[in-house]
Design an enzyme around this catalytic site. Sequence first.
Site, PDB file in Angstrom:
ATOM      1  N   ASP A  13      -1.565  11.093  10.637  1.00 13.53           N
ATOM      2  CA  ASP A  13      -2.164  10.622   9.207  1.00 13.53           C
ATOM      3  C   ASP A  13      -2.978   9.760   9.359  1.00 13.53           C
ATOM      4  O   ASP A  13      -2.903   8.443   8.892  1.00 13.53           O
ATOM      5  CB  ASP A  13      -0.670   9.997   8.873  1.00 13.53           C
ATOM      6  N   ALA A  24       0.960  -1.114   0.118  1.00 15.22           N
ATOM      7  CA  ALA A  24       0.232   0.047   0.044  1.00 15.22           C
ATOM      8  C   ALA A  24       0.973   1.130  -0.082  1.00 15.22           C
ATOM      9  O   ALA A  24       1.996   1.329   0.731  1.00 15.22           O
ATOM     10  CB  ALA A  24      -0.774   0.056   0.922  1.00 15.22           C
ATOM     11  N   GLY A  37       0.212   8.772   1.836  1.00 13.51           N
ATOM     12  CA  GLY A  37       0.941  10.359   1.633  1.00 13.51           C
ATOM     13  C   GLY A  37       2.302  10.325   2.348  1.00 13.51           C
ATOM     14  O   GLY A  37       2.951  11.151   2.026  1.00 13.51           O
ATOM     15  N   MET A  38       2.699   9.429   3.349  1.00 17.29           N
ATOM     16  CA  MET A  38       3.750   9.640   4.028  1.00 17.29           C
ATOM     17  C   MET A  38       4.836   8.445   3.662  1.00 17.29           C
ATOM     18  O   MET A  38       5.992   8.658   4.172  1.00 17.29           O
ATOM     19  CB  MET A  38       3.516   9.951   5.473  1.00 17.29           C
ATOM     20  N   LYS A  42       7.151  -0.302   6.923  1.00 11.89           N
ATOM     21  CA  LYS A  42       6.607   0.798   6.655  1.00 11.89           C
ATOM     22  C   LYS A  42       7.727   1.743   6.155  1.00 11.89           C
ATOM     23  O   LYS A  42       8.547   2.198   7.290  1.00 11.89           O
ATOM     24  CB  LYS A  42       5.650   1.468   7.474  1.00 11.89           C
TER      25      LYS A  42
END
Length: 416
Positions: free
Chosen positions: A142, A21, A24-25, A43
């Site tokens: 977020d 996935a 935005g960050m 991540k």
Amino acid sequence: MSRLEPGDVLARRYLLLDPLARGGMSVIWRAFDQSLHRMIAVKVLTASLHTDHGERTNVRSEARAAARFTHPDTIEIYDYGETVTTSGGVAAYVVMPLLDGTPLAERLEQQGPLPWTEAAAIALRLARVLMAGHARGLVHRDVTAENVLLTADGPKLLDFGIAAWAGDPEDDRGTPPYVAPERLLGAATHPAVDVYAFGVLLHFMLTGRTPYPETTWEEIEAARRTDPPPRVPGVPHAIASLCQRCLAHRPRDRPTAAEIVSALTSALGTATLGRHVRRGLTVAGSAAVALSALLWFQQTGLPHPPERAALKPSPTTSSRLLESSPSTAVTVEQAVTDFRTALEAKTPCGATDADVVLDLQQVLRGAVSPHGPSGSGTDNLRQKLSDRWREGRLEPACLSELEARLDDIDSALGGD
């Protein structure tokens, strides 16, 4: 930072396999921990930390604080690290368990908006996470559909591994449609920015779109919003008002996460009560029609409708206006089986803890046992369900379904 590719290894340990996935960050990768030989999720922040020592220290501090923050609806943090990219930048990454689930964004994109009760139930779980994080001084920054994973155990909020302390200077982390207006003015980090993003997410779940069309930093910086936030149509007033309040332009006009939890709990509780009232009225209405028809046949002298048993008022008219025909009555054994099937089904009770399921099963046995408390019926089990719901250990949809099954059990017990 330069784009990472499948096959890249972080910290000479984490082998990146494929991206799961993008937000935005950050980008979430399916990866393999070559030291512990297990599948994981990694991540990686998309923005480089550059070489600013102070910024890197802050990120480390935030990750450590978030790692100490545990909640059933967040994902545990295994590791935090930094890696030098091929362009010379420094990027942070967070290592987490690899869970089987569907990103909420994907669910909304493929199937459209959720029924309001389902959206509110998901929102309630997420609001409890935010309430716990805010109580510790952590701000997520977020809260997006991409950062919510729908699993068999319910929704999980990702990314507390890159949270900030309340009061920290503002930075450019965030996803534009969810960014609160004050962040564009450089205001310090505050829990209210999470509440605004939560409002965007709730609006998205209810309508299938974000409340405003801007999707880039440049677009939201150019936007000049003076009208009140848009109101979601076709949902209860309490839900529409809550969503609108979360989207308030001024931070002080937004509710706290604790207030959101209270509002959603009340709205879902009212919906559950209303469902049972409507169910009771439907049963009563059907019974009244049947009784009127029977009286009409008797008065006119016409024969009774074929293959119908004669109907008569039941002694317990407050709960059941008519006795069922023996051929259609639900037995106690069938009603109990239906309850157990609902309790163990993936929908809507799949997120229920195993210990709660076991406890309810034991109380159920006592309710239908001939040696159980005489006359109490399912009262104890109903109280147990109510207690577990208030504790947040039973989803509203599951509570509603189980209470409906208890109605059938009481009806069967009364007919014995």
